[in-house]
Scaffold this active site. Sequence first.
Site, PDB file in Angstrom:
ATOM      1  N   LYS A   1       0.831  -1.200   0.000  1.00 59.05           N
ATOM      2  CA  LYS A   1       0.000   0.000   0.000  1.00 59.05           C
ATOM      3  C   LYS A   1       0.870   1.256   0.000  1.00 59.05           C
ATOM      4  O   LYS A   1       0.687   2.166  -0.818  1.00 59.05           O
ATOM      5  CB  LYS A   1      -0.901  -0.022   1.235  1.00 59.05           C
ATOM      6  CG  LYS A   1      -2.143   0.813   1.123  1.00 59.05           C
ATOM      7  CD  LYS A   1      -2.982   0.688   2.387  1.00 59.05           C
ATOM      8  CE  LYS A   1      -3.779  -0.601   2.426  1.00 59.05           C
ATOM      9  NZ  LYS A   1      -4.418  -0.826   3.727  1.00 59.05           N
TER      10      LYS A   1
ATOM     11  N   ARG B   1      -3.111   3.395   8.420  1.00 56.40           N
ATOM     12  CA  ARG B   1      -3.463   2.212   7.629  1.00 56.40           C
ATOM     13  C   ARG B   1      -2.381   1.142   7.688  1.00 56.40           C
ATOM     14  O   ARG B   1      -1.202   1.444   7.615  1.00 56.40           O
ATOM     15  CB  ARG B   1      -3.674   2.613   6.156  1.00 56.40           C
ATOM     16  CG  ARG B   1      -4.492   3.854   5.980  1.00 56.40           C
ATOM     17  CD  ARG B   1      -4.524   4.315   4.529  1.00 56.40           C
ATOM     18  NE  ARG B   1      -5.219   3.383   3.656  1.00 56.40           N
ATOM     19  CZ  ARG B   1      -5.330   3.564   2.341  1.00 56.40           C
ATOM     20  NH1 ARG B   1      -4.761   4.618   1.761  1.00 56.40           N
ATOM     21  NH2 ARG B   1      -5.990   2.696   1.625  1.00 56.40           N
TER      22      ARG B   1
ATOM     23  N   GLY C   1      -8.242  -7.621   4.560  1.00 58.84           N
ATOM     24  CA  GLY C   1      -9.106  -7.697   5.730  1.00 58.84           C
ATOM     25  C   GLY C   1      -8.447  -8.294   6.960  1.00 58.84           C
ATOM     26  O   GLY C   1      -9.100  -8.515   7.971  1.00 58.84           O
TER      27      GLY C   1
ATOM     28  N   MET D   1      -5.631  -7.109   8.669  1.00 57.26           N
ATOM     29  CA  MET D   1      -5.085  -6.177   9.650  1.00 57.26           C
ATOM     30  C   MET D   1      -5.981  -4.945   9.710  1.00 57.26           C
ATOM     31  O   MET D   1      -7.050  -4.911   9.148  1.00 57.26           O
ATOM     32  CB  MET D   1      -3.651  -5.862   9.299  1.00 57.26           C
ATOM     33  CG  MET D   1      -2.770  -7.087   9.486  1.00 57.26           C
ATOM     34  SD  MET D   1      -1.068  -6.753   9.149  1.00 57.26           S
ATOM     35  CE  MET D   1      -1.166  -6.182   7.484  1.00 57.26           C
TER      36      MET D   1
ATOM     37  N   ARG E   1      -3.136  -1.260  -6.623  1.00 53.56           N
ATOM     38  CA  ARG E   1      -2.279  -2.450  -6.652  1.00 53.56           C
ATOM     39  C   ARG E   1      -2.650  -3.261  -7.888  1.00 53.56           C
ATOM     40  O   ARG E   1      -3.688  -3.021  -8.508  1.00 53.56           O
ATOM     41  CB  ARG E   1      -2.470  -3.290  -5.383  1.00 53.56           C
ATOM     42  CG  ARG E   1      -3.836  -3.870  -5.295  1.00 53.56           C
ATOM     43  CD  ARG E   1      -4.163  -4.515  -3.984  1.00 53.56           C
ATOM     44  NE  ARG E   1      -5.616  -4.548  -3.892  1.00 53.56           N
ATOM     45  CZ  ARG E   1      -6.286  -4.746  -2.776  1.00 53.56           C
ATOM     46  NH1 ARG E   1      -5.656  -4.907  -1.645  1.00 53.56           N
ATOM     47  NH2 ARG E   1      -7.595  -4.766  -2.793  1.00 53.56           N
TER      48      ARG E   1
ATOM     49  N   HIS F   1      -7.434 -44.078  -3.809  1.00 51.54           N
ATOM     50  CA  HIS F   1      -7.743 -44.821  -5.029  1.00 51.54           C
ATOM     51  C   HIS F   1      -8.814 -44.098  -5.844  1.00 51.54           C
ATOM     52  O   HIS F   1      -8.641 -43.842  -7.035  1.00 51.54           O
ATOM     53  CB  HIS F   1      -8.208 -46.235  -4.672  1.00 51.54           C
ATOM     54  CG  HIS F   1      -8.573 -47.070  -5.865  1.00 51.54           C
ATOM     55  ND1 HIS F   1      -9.854 -47.136  -6.344  1.00 51.54           N
ATOM     56  CD2 HIS F   1      -7.813 -47.828  -6.688  1.00 51.54           C
ATOM     57  CE1 HIS F   1      -9.881 -47.925  -7.406  1.00 51.54           C
ATOM     58  NE2 HIS F   1      -8.647 -48.360  -7.633  1.00 51.54           N
TER      59      HIS F   1
ATOM     60  N   SER G   1      11.088 -44.292 -18.795  1.00 50.69           N
ATOM     61  CA  SER G   1       9.935 -43.480 -18.423  1.00 50.69           C
ATOM     62  C   SER G   1       9.835 -43.515 -16.905  1.00 50.69           C
ATOM     63  O   SER G   1       9.799 -44.595 -16.313  1.00 50.69           O
ATOM     64  CB  SER G   1       8.661 -44.008 -19.068  1.00 50.69           C
ATOM     65  OG  SER G   1       7.579 -43.179 -18.702  1.00 50.69           O
TER      66      SER G   1
ATOM     67  N   CYS H   1       5.711 -40.585 -16.701  1.00 50.65           N
ATOM     68  CA  CYS H   1       4.288 -40.855 -16.627  1.00 50.65           C
ATOM     69  C   CYS H   1       3.934 -40.869 -15.154  1.00 50.65           C
ATOM     70  O   CYS H   1       4.798 -40.874 -14.309  1.00 50.65           O
ATOM     71  CB  CYS H   1       3.929 -42.164 -17.316  1.00 50.65           C
ATOM     72  SG  CYS H   1       4.898 -43.560 -16.759  1.00 50.65           S
TER      73      CYS H   1
ATOM     74  N   TYR I   1       9.616 -35.753 -22.631  1.00 53.69           N
ATOM     75  CA  TYR I   1       8.162 -35.592 -22.635  1.00 53.69           C
ATOM     76  C   TYR I   1       7.575 -35.920 -21.274  1.00 53.69           C
ATOM     77  O   TYR I   1       8.192 -36.609 -20.471  1.00 53.69           O
ATOM     78  CB  TYR I   1       7.507 -36.461 -23.722  1.00 53.69           C
ATOM     79  CG  TYR I   1       7.627 -37.949 -23.507  1.00 53.69           C
ATOM     80  CD1 TYR I   1       6.691 -38.647 -22.748  1.00 53.69           C
ATOM     81  CD2 TYR I   1       8.682 -38.668 -24.079  1.00 53.69           C
ATOM     82  CE1 TYR I   1       6.803 -40.007 -22.539  1.00 53.69           C
ATOM     83  CE2 TYR I   1       8.805 -40.038 -23.871  1.00 53.69           C
ATOM     84  CZ  TYR I   1       7.865 -40.698 -23.102  1.00 53.69           C
ATOM     85  OH  TYR I   1       7.977 -42.054 -22.888  1.00 53.69           O
TER      86      TYR I   1
HETATM   87  P1  ADP Z   1      -8.009  -2.157   3.683  1.00 53.73           P
HETATM   88  O1  ADP Z   1      -6.611  -2.638   3.499  1.00 53.73           O
HETATM   89  O2  ADP Z   1      -8.829  -2.996   4.579  1.00 53.73           O
HETATM   90  O3  ADP Z   1      -8.658  -1.815   2.373  1.00 53.73           O
HETATM   91  P2  ADP Z   1      -7.414   0.622   3.956  1.00 53.73           P
HETATM   92  O4  ADP Z   1      -6.210   1.039   4.709  1.00 53.73           O
HETATM   93  O5  ADP Z   1      -7.276   0.604   2.494  1.00 53.73           O
HETATM   94  O6  ADP Z   1      -7.880  -0.781   4.500  1.00 53.73           O
HETATM   95  O7  ADP Z   1      -8.553   1.615   4.394  1.00 53.73           O
HETATM   96  C1  ADP Z   1      -9.888   1.300   4.623  1.00 53.73           C
HETATM   97  C2  ADP Z   1     -10.789   2.259   3.869  1.00 53.73           C
HETATM   98  O8  ADP Z   1     -10.559   3.611   4.252  1.00 53.73           O
HETATM   99  C3  ADP Z   1     -10.532   2.203   2.365  1.00 53.73           C
HETATM  100  O9  ADP Z   1     -11.748   2.273   1.695  1.00 53.73           O
HETATM  101  C4  ADP Z   1      -9.726   3.440   2.111  1.00 53.73           C
HETATM  102  O10 ADP Z   1      -9.894   3.918   0.816  1.00 53.73           O
HETATM  103  C5  ADP Z   1     -10.274   4.409   3.148  1.00 53.73           C
HETATM  104  N1  ADP Z   1      -9.248   5.391   3.499  1.00 53.73           N
HETATM  105  C6  ADP Z   1      -8.010   5.130   3.951  1.00 53.73           C
HETATM  106  N2  ADP Z   1      -7.322   6.259   4.149  1.00 53.73           N
HETATM  107  C7  ADP Z   1      -8.143   7.285   3.828  1.00 53.73           C
HETATM  108  C8  ADP Z   1      -7.998   8.712   3.814  1.00 53.73           C
HETATM  109  N3  ADP Z   1      -6.863   9.297   4.158  1.00 53.73           N
HETATM  110  N4  ADP Z   1      -9.045   9.443   3.423  1.00 53.73           N
HETATM  111  C9  ADP Z   1     -10.209   8.841   3.073  1.00 53.73           C
HETATM  112  N5  ADP Z   1     -10.413   7.519   3.055  1.00 53.73           N
HETATM  113  C10 ADP Z   1      -9.390   6.738   3.437  1.00 53.73           C
HETATM  114 MG    MG Z   2      -7.763  -0.810   0.969  1.00 55.76          MG
END
Ligand code: ADP
Ligand code: MG
Length: 922
Positions: free
Chosen positions: A23, A92, A101, A103, A335, A451, A803, A871, A891
Amino acid sequence: MTTPLLVPFSHGERGMADLLGGKGANLAEMTRLGLPVPHGFTITTEACREYLRTGHRPEELDGLVRGAVVALERSTGRTFGEGDQPLLVSVRSGARFSMPGMMETVLDVGLTDALAERLAQRQDPRFVWDCYRRLVEMYGRTVLGAPATVFDTMRSEVLAAHDVASAAELDATGLRALVRRYRRALVAETGEDLPQDPWAQLTSSIDAVFSSWNSPRARLYRSHEGIPDTLGTAVTVMQMVYGNTGPHSGSGVCFSRNPATGDAAPYGDYLTDAQGEDVVNGSRATVPLARLADLEPTAHRELLSHLSTLEKHYRDLCDVEFTVEDSRLWMLQTRVGKRSPAAAFVMAADMAEEGLITEDEALVRVDGNQLESLLHARFDVPEGTSPLVTGLPASPGAGAGTAVFDSATAVARRAAGEDVVLFRTETSAEDLPGILAAIAVVTARGGLASHAAVVARGFGRTCVTGVSDLVVDEDAREARTTSGQVVREGDLVSVDGTAGAVYAGALAVRPSPVAGGLPTSDTTSPALSTTGTAPVGDEGAGTTSQATTHDGVVLRAVRRLLAHADQRAAVKVRVNAETAPEAAEARAAGATGIGLCRTEHMLLGERRELVERVVLDSHADDALARIEALALDDFVDLLRAMDGLPVVVRLLDPPLHEFLPDPTDLAVEVARLEATGAVVPDALPSRLEATRRWAEANPMLGLRGVRLLTVHPELVDAHVRALVTAATRLAAEGLDPRPEVMVPLVSDVAELAAAREHILEVAEQTSRDLGSDRPAPRVGVMIELPRAALTADDLAGLAEFFSFGTNDLTQTTWGMSRDDAQASFLTSYATSGLLPEDPFVTLDQRGVGELVRIAVDRGRAARPGLELGVCGEHAGDPASIRFLTGCGVDYVSCSPPRVPVARLEVGRATVLQEGVSASDSR
Ligand code: ADP
Ligand code: MG
Ligand code: MG
């Protein structure tokens, strides 16, 4: 230079993902590209690693964070947690590898009671309290560890009191009330409250993100995905932008192409007046990306242009999180996006066509597992339908039919035109006819290499094994689930072998988009075929339904990439097959010969009894003659289907007792007759005695393969004579049959020498009898015992080809019986992590692979140019194919349904070995 603990977006780049997490690195890269990214910085994984090591933040970190926030204040013209236009931030998580989802993230950090009250006087109070309730909830969950249910309960109560359906509909008063309730619950639940110092909020949020690296679910996810626990997460702190300020704001997620279909148009979801998670958590209905064009045309236009910039820059599918604040677009994350198997093929082919990537790159962007999943039919499972039971996805596909509980009924009902599903506790060699007759097989016991699983995969039958919640009662002709449901003979069931699920009733089947469409026009030289540009069967015929059109697109993409794989492949693909239809189909799918024809498979069903007679009766010349006559017909068909291509026929391999009745069954029968005072037929005791004589304590290591020649050479002779006769006959028709004979289970050169002499003698005698001067077939050896591999130089003196029978080589190297091991210890080895990879599925490179390498080296040293094949199950496994290609085999020979998968993988193996060239265009 020491590793930095903190890097501003303006100083980072995409290549720094180890340090900044995916990220953080991609936010820096977007900043570098000049895209509208809010300002921010990333605390590195190095800082996290130190935190995890010592239990506290590195000493210098707080100072660095303060300095970076001051710089943020300067560049944004706002003050952190203060003033009429305060700076709020998001904190973040983001590791090197995406862990969706797993962390935590906290938004709107810096807001306090005093600040909220003050802002609510000066701007839209609804917006202010909306931000605050989000902060309290996320902080409470993530930092203070309050269970989500606490907030859910409070929210439901406040929503009910205000008579609205979602928090988005609450007015300022309602939101303010919600904050108060949250806070009280928080204190009651955790004894702590949201700190009223913005800096304390920030540092504790950073700690919480660090700690979330070691949350149980993050650990579990990593162990599943093979991500090392030592990497740590980065923490990105960035200025908040607000999608929740009103109708001209919103948040969305989108992809540069459609991740489900591969269609080259951007695809996404948008939600007006929403922040972050709202888009994906389903609390409100989103609108398609295209609607943004009407709502916010400028932001929409910019977004499309940024998507295109990103895709060109990353040269791949990109996904993006964005926010529109008062009509202004902000990019919050990108990403390289995940995609469905179909989309992977379509995108790779399209991007190669567009010149965005090379054909080689396109080829390595897809893999055999993805192709495998496209080769099978799937069910259209109606919403809300859940499976009766689930087990292991042993052989992919979708098969619906009537339940049967024994092999004979399966065969009988199939003969009457019914699709049947065979249920067994587990299967053995006797169930083979039933498995072949069935559209799908379900066993209560057994693993992925049991089997049932191996046979079903080999023959392309759908199969689910290891259904532990099912008791199969063969006698009562029913299967009972632990929850009390019963499947009786004749009931309709649907088996999803791809997912490992069994459903009651017949579900609608959606055919594979590619199977059946792969036949190439010129299969004798697939390396030269140019099927990628050939028109697709159905398309011209005016089929217009959406699904069919998309199927056509997928098929074309698969063919294009397969054609390139053929061009690049250094290793050929053959098929394991015994019947002409199988051979023809495999040939059409690109097989370049038969690498393994198992003669014992030609003696199944009613023919089994012929072998029994040859073994047990002393005067069974008629049975022997019948075996030879049947084999002759089979070989004629097989050699005809593979005209001009090699057909390797392996001499009879299984332990003889597999052809004989079970002595226990016979003993029970004798005892039963005696007990009832009935006459015991004369033949019965002697048959019992004979089968006992043949019984072995350890059949896997017993009388089989080449060893049979010592006791029943006439069985082998019948096959050799039939093969030579078949070839002679076809040659007389002007065809070009290429039979070869392979000797199984050799461990010493003396065995091979004797077998070879015997085979050549019979072959030459047969030719003389036929008045033909065709040379005898080539004789090769199967390398499936460690001693054969180690003495490969001796064997190569006599064998014209090797083989590798990697199934038995794995069994005998590990000293584990594949069939027995599954039910017991091998399964617990796998679940306990003692043996993370099943050596019967993916070739064990360290042990079995070493033997393969030794045999290749010694064999080729003794006979330069020795032809080498593989094989066995591994020849269809993508990871194993890559390894075997590296060993220098000529092969790989796999089961018919896996031929396209193997073709793709041998091509990929060459490209991966040479290194993918990103610049070299077609
Ligand atoms: P995840 O990895 O679970 O997607 P994120 O770190 O991307 O978590 O953030 C969760 C949500 O918050 C995402 O939808 C992201 O776009 C939003 N978000 C994160 N940082 C900001 C920010 N600075 N301003 C507005 N929205 C944010
Ligand atoms: Mg995200
Ligand atoms: Mg074998």
